[in-house]
Design a protein around this motif. Structure first.
Motif, PDB file in Angstrom:
ATOM      1  N   LEU A 103       3.970  -6.124   3.537  1.00  0.00           N
ATOM      2  CA  LEU A 103       2.627  -5.547   3.548  1.00  0.00           C
ATOM      3  C   LEU A 103       2.534  -4.404   2.547  1.00  0.00           C
ATOM      4  CD1 LEU A 103      -0.198  -5.413   4.718  1.00  0.00           C
ATOM      5  CD2 LEU A 103       0.690  -3.966   6.559  1.00  0.00           C
ATOM      6  N   SER A 104       3.595  -3.590   2.464  1.00  0.00           N
ATOM      7  CA  SER A 104       3.582  -2.491   1.504  1.00  0.00           C
ATOM      8  C   SER A 104       3.492  -3.003   0.066  1.00  0.00           C
ATOM      9  CB  SER A 104       4.848  -1.628   1.672  1.00  0.00           C
ATOM     10  OG  SER A 104       4.840  -0.957   2.907  1.00  0.00           O
ATOM     11  N   ILE A 105       4.235  -4.059  -0.239  1.00  0.00           N
ATOM     12  CA  ILE A 105       4.158  -4.648  -1.579  1.00  0.00           C
ATOM     13  C   ILE A 105       2.749  -5.133  -1.865  1.00  0.00           C
ATOM     14  CG2 ILE A 105       4.925  -6.589  -3.012  1.00  0.00           C
ATOM     15  CD1 ILE A 105       7.663  -6.348  -1.648  1.00  0.00           C
ATOM     16  N   LEU A 106       2.161  -5.839  -0.903  1.00  0.00           N
ATOM     17  CA  LEU A 106       0.804  -6.357  -1.085  1.00  0.00           C
ATOM     18  C   LEU A 106      -0.187  -5.230  -1.336  1.00  0.00           C
ATOM     19  CD1 LEU A 106      -1.286  -8.637  -0.996  1.00  0.00           C
ATOM     20  CD2 LEU A 106      -1.282  -8.432   1.499  1.00  0.00           C
ATOM     21  N   LEU A 107      -0.075  -4.150  -0.562  1.00  0.00           N
ATOM     22  CA  LEU A 107      -1.030  -3.057  -0.698  1.00  0.00           C
ATOM     23  C   LEU A 107      -0.815  -2.288  -1.998  1.00  0.00           C
ATOM     24  CD1 LEU A 107      -1.071  -1.727   2.980  1.00  0.00           C
ATOM     25  CD2 LEU A 107      -2.706  -3.244   1.858  1.00  0.00           C
ATOM     26  N   LEU A 108       0.443  -2.128  -2.414  1.00  0.00           N
ATOM     27  CA  LEU A 108       0.702  -1.459  -3.685  1.00  0.00           C
ATOM     28  C   LEU A 108       0.158  -2.267  -4.856  1.00  0.00           C
ATOM     29  CD1 LEU A 108       4.331  -0.148  -3.084  1.00  0.00           C
ATOM     30  CD2 LEU A 108       2.337   1.258  -3.634  1.00  0.00           C
ATOM     31  N   LEU A 109       0.335  -3.575  -4.824  1.00  0.00           N
ATOM     32  CA  LEU A 109      -0.192  -4.421  -5.899  1.00  0.00           C
ATOM     33  C   LEU A 109      -1.710  -4.401  -5.907  1.00  0.00           C
ATOM     34  CD1 LEU A 109       2.181  -7.530  -5.644  1.00  0.00           C
ATOM     35  CD2 LEU A 109       2.310  -5.618  -7.250  1.00  0.00           C
ATOM     36  N   THR A 120      -3.568  -1.976  -4.958  1.00  0.00           N
ATOM     37  CA  THR A 120      -4.030  -0.653  -5.389  1.00  0.00           C
ATOM     38  C   THR A 120      -3.764  -0.402  -6.866  1.00  0.00           C
ATOM     39  OG1 THR A 120      -3.547   0.205  -3.189  1.00  0.00           O
ATOM     40  CG2 THR A 120      -3.830   1.819  -4.945  1.00  0.00           C
ATOM     41  N   ARG A 121      -2.569  -0.789  -7.336  1.00  0.00           N
ATOM     42  CA  ARG A 121      -2.132  -0.413  -8.675  1.00  0.00           C
ATOM     43  C   ARG A 121      -2.318  -1.498  -9.730  1.00  0.00           C
ATOM     44  NH1 ARG A 121       2.208   2.962  -8.711  1.00  0.00           N
ATOM     45  NH2 ARG A 121       2.084   2.666 -10.973  1.00  0.00           N
ATOM     46  N   GLY A 122      -2.538  -2.739  -9.322  1.00  0.00           N
ATOM     47  CA  GLY A 122      -2.569  -3.820 -10.299  1.00  0.00           C
ATOM     48  C   GLY A 122      -1.165  -4.289 -10.598  1.00  0.00           C
ATOM     49  N   ALA A 143       6.793   7.061   7.408  1.00  0.00           N
ATOM     50  CA  ALA A 143       5.626   6.508   8.095  1.00  0.00           C
ATOM     51  C   ALA A 143       4.337   6.992   7.453  1.00  0.00           C
ATOM     52  CB  ALA A 143       5.663   6.896   9.573  1.00  0.00           C
ATOM     53  N   LEU A 144       4.296   8.276   7.055  1.00  0.00           N
ATOM     54  CA  LEU A 144       3.086   8.790   6.425  1.00  0.00           C
ATOM     55  C   LEU A 144       2.841   8.110   5.086  1.00  0.00           C
ATOM     56  CD1 LEU A 144       0.768  10.860   6.470  1.00  0.00           C
ATOM     57  CD2 LEU A 144       2.276  12.409   5.234  1.00  0.00           C
ATOM     58  N   GLY A 145       3.903   7.960   4.288  1.00  0.00           N
ATOM     59  CA  GLY A 145       3.736   7.295   3.006  1.00  0.00           C
ATOM     60  C   GLY A 145       3.228   5.877   3.153  1.00  0.00           C
ATOM     61  N   SER A 146       3.780   5.151   4.122  1.00  0.00           N
ATOM     62  CA  SER A 146       3.333   3.775   4.366  1.00  0.00           C
ATOM     63  C   SER A 146       1.885   3.738   4.815  1.00  0.00           C
ATOM     64  CB  SER A 146       4.240   3.132   5.422  1.00  0.00           C
ATOM     65  OG  SER A 146       3.795   1.845   5.745  1.00  0.00           O
ATOM     66  N   ALA A 147       1.514   4.668   5.703  1.00  0.00           N
ATOM     67  CA  ALA A 147       0.135   4.691   6.197  1.00  0.00           C
ATOM     68  C   ALA A 147      -0.852   4.997   5.074  1.00  0.00           C
ATOM     69  CB  ALA A 147       0.006   5.737   7.310  1.00  0.00           C
ATOM     70  N   LEU A 148      -0.493   5.943   4.203  1.00  0.00           N
ATOM     71  CA  LEU A 148      -1.401   6.296   3.114  1.00  0.00           C
ATOM     72  C   LEU A 148      -1.540   5.157   2.106  1.00  0.00           C
ATOM     73  CD1 LEU A 148      -0.502  10.038   2.457  1.00  0.00           C
ATOM     74  CD2 LEU A 148      -2.440   9.100   3.705  1.00  0.00           C
ATOM     75  N   ARG A 149      -0.472   4.391   1.893  1.00  0.00           N
ATOM     76  CA  ARG A 149      -0.595   3.220   1.016  1.00  0.00           C
ATOM     77  C   ARG A 149      -1.574   2.214   1.593  1.00  0.00           C
ATOM     78  NH1 ARG A 149       5.052   3.968   0.213  1.00  0.00           N
ATOM     79  NH2 ARG A 149       5.564   2.473   1.876  1.00  0.00           N
ATOM     80  N   LYS A 150      -1.510   2.020   2.901  1.00  0.00           N
ATOM     81  CA  LYS A 150      -2.430   1.082   3.546  1.00  0.00           C
ATOM     82  C   LYS A 150      -3.871   1.575   3.445  1.00  0.00           C
ATOM     83  CE  LYS A 150       1.152  -0.465   6.749  1.00  0.00           C
ATOM     84  NZ  LYS A 150       1.637  -0.460   8.155  1.00  0.00           N
ATOM     85  N   VAL A 151      -4.043   2.892   3.647  1.00  0.00           N
ATOM     86  CA  VAL A 151      -5.392   3.453   3.535  1.00  0.00           C
ATOM     87  C   VAL A 151      -5.903   3.309   2.107  1.00  0.00           C
ATOM     88  CG1 VAL A 151      -6.726   5.583   3.635  1.00  0.00           C
ATOM     89  CG2 VAL A 151      -5.113   5.043   5.452  1.00  0.00           C
ATOM     90  N   MET A 152      -5.042   3.593   1.117  1.00  0.00           N
ATOM     91  CA  MET A 152      -5.459   3.490  -0.278  1.00  0.00           C
ATOM     92  C   MET A 152      -5.899   2.077  -0.624  1.00  0.00           C
ATOM     93  SD  MET A 152      -5.938   5.054  -3.160  1.00  0.00           S
ATOM     94  CE  MET A 152      -5.003   6.573  -3.112  1.00  0.00           C
ATOM     95  N   ALA A 153      -5.166   1.092  -0.139  1.00  0.00           N
ATOM     96  CA  ALA A 153      -5.528  -0.293  -0.430  1.00  0.00           C
ATOM     97  C   ALA A 153      -6.841  -0.689   0.231  1.00  0.00           C
ATOM     98  CB  ALA A 153      -4.417  -1.227   0.034  1.00  0.00           C
ATOM     99  N   ALA A 154      -7.158  -0.030   1.352  1.00  0.00           N
ATOM    100  CA  ALA A 154      -8.383  -0.375   2.065  1.00  0.00           C
ATOM    101  C   ALA A 154      -9.616   0.304   1.489  1.00  0.00           C
ATOM    102  CB  ALA A 154      -8.239   0.003   3.544  1.00  0.00           C
ATOM    103  N   ARG A 204     -10.927   5.556  -4.821  1.00  0.00           N
ATOM    104  CA  ARG A 204      -9.482   5.687  -4.987  1.00  0.00           C
ATOM    105  C   ARG A 204      -9.071   6.841  -5.900  1.00  0.00           C
ATOM    106  NH1 ARG A 204      -8.112  -0.647  -5.936  1.00  0.00           N
ATOM    107  NH2 ARG A 204      -8.907  -1.403  -3.942  1.00  0.00           N
ATOM    108  N   PRO A 205      -9.705   7.038  -7.055  1.00  0.00           N
ATOM    109  CA  PRO A 205      -9.259   8.148  -7.912  1.00  0.00           C
ATOM    110  C   PRO A 205      -9.318   9.499  -7.219  1.00  0.00           C
ATOM    111  CG  PRO A 205     -10.664   6.648  -9.150  1.00  0.00           C
ATOM    112  CD  PRO A 205     -10.763   6.230  -7.714  1.00  0.00           C
TER     113      PRO A 205
END
Length: 330
Positions: A7-13, A15-17, A97-108, A114-115
């Motif tokens: 899930l983290s990989i999916l959300l990072l991709l 968000t970041r391209g 856990a915070l880093g993972s949660a913020l990645r999920k929020v950023m992707a959403a 986002r900027p």
């Protein structure tokens, strides 16, 4: 856990391209080979992910693909990302856990938000420690304190009070943990009365089998309010009048502002060598010795007992340093 990593990989991709495999591996603390295996797993699950080799290559999602669970406003997104600057999650072991949660929020987030959300951690820094005061480290049993709090169990403590060499043993009923100016406190009842325990003074702790015995209808916020007011209402037994050079006023207020009887004057209204008179409250006469750190830039005016105490402190310092030679064994 592999599901979380996918899930983290999916959300990072999302968000970041395009993201290099090496960067994904570094962020998720796995090998590059593991990242490629995870990409294959995502592809097998129907996620349109692909890799590009070469200097400017990386891993990407097909354009237009996204998982949309948005709904946050721009201000709500910025408010969430301020959390990354707080620091309390580090003491609780929740950095990952915070880093993972913020990645999920950023992707959403919707793309226009986002900027601003990313920039908040670059433009806003929250440092909870006071000036010239080292942040106290969490107690060695902070994890055990957390466990008792969330398990709703009683807690046995070996605790060292300030100024008391021998530890004391208590069985307490915890309400929760509070971080105040970078210092962690356990808020608990001791024999039905609210008490505050500094985590860094807990020598050892053990979660008991008995369930916690909290007072009905009372929560952590209620007990903390009572305890905080008790601390802030501690009697100031000694009123001291002091004069300070205006050029040192800002520093003096930063250090002793909590003792001021009223608002300080503006430091810029006058020459640096001018004197400014202030009224401070101290809980005990020896505490006025802290003013000696300002040397000739601050003078105690009254009461006479405080002036005599400052004189004794200065005389003791002179006796230590007057010969200019270090003592044997120093």
């Amino acid at each position: 856990m592999k599901a979380d990593r996918l899930l983290s990989i999916l959300l990072l991709l999302q968000t970041r391209g395009r993201v290099p495999a090496t960067e994904l591996a570094e962020r998720l603390e796995v090998s590059v080979r593991t990242i490629y295996r995870d990409v294959e797993a995502l592809s097998s699950a129907g996620v349109p992910v692909y890799t590009e080799r070469g200097r400017h290559g990386g891993i990407s999602l097909l354009p237009g693909y996204r998982t949309d669970v948005s709904g946050l406003t721009a201000d709500e997104a910025r408010a969430l990302f301020v959390l990354s600057a707080q620091g309390a999650h580090s003491d609780l072991g929740l950095d990952g856990a915070l880093g993972s949660a913020l990645r999920k929020v950023m992707a959403a987030l919707p793309a226009p938000h986002r900027p601003g959300a990313e920039r908040i951690s670059e433009r806003v820094l929250v440092d909870p420690a006071r000036w010239l005061q080292a942040g106290a480290p969490p107690g060695p049993d902070l994890g055990e304190l957390q466990y008792a709090v969330f398990a709703d169990r009683r807690l046995r403590l070996r605790y060292r009070h300030s100024g008391t060499p021998a530890p004391v043993e208590y069985t307490v009923d915890p309400y929760g943990l509070v971080s105040k100016a970078a210092v962690w406190y356990l808020v608990a009842d001791l024999r039905g009365e609210p008490r505050l325990f500094r985590a860094d003074r807990v020598l050892s702790s053990e979660t008991a089998e008995e369930p916690v015995r909290r007072r009905p209808g009372v929560g952590l916020g209620d007990v903390w309010t009572v305890l905080r007011e008790q601390v802030e209402r501690l009697p100031k037994e000694l009123t001291v009048k002091v004069r300070v050079r205006r050029g040192r006023l800002d520093m003096f207020v930063r250090i002793h502002g909590a003792r001021l009887a009223g608002p300080p004057p503006e430091s810029g209204n006058g020459a640096p060598e001018d004197w400014v008179e202030l009224t401070l409250g101290f809980q005990a006469l020896p505490a006025v010795r802290a003013l000696l750190a300002f040397g000739a830039e601050a003078e105690v005016l009254s009461p006479p007992a405080a002036r005599r105490e400052m004189g004794r402190a200065a005389a003791e310092a002179v006796r230590v340093y007057q010969d200019g030679v270090a003592r044997p064994g120093a």
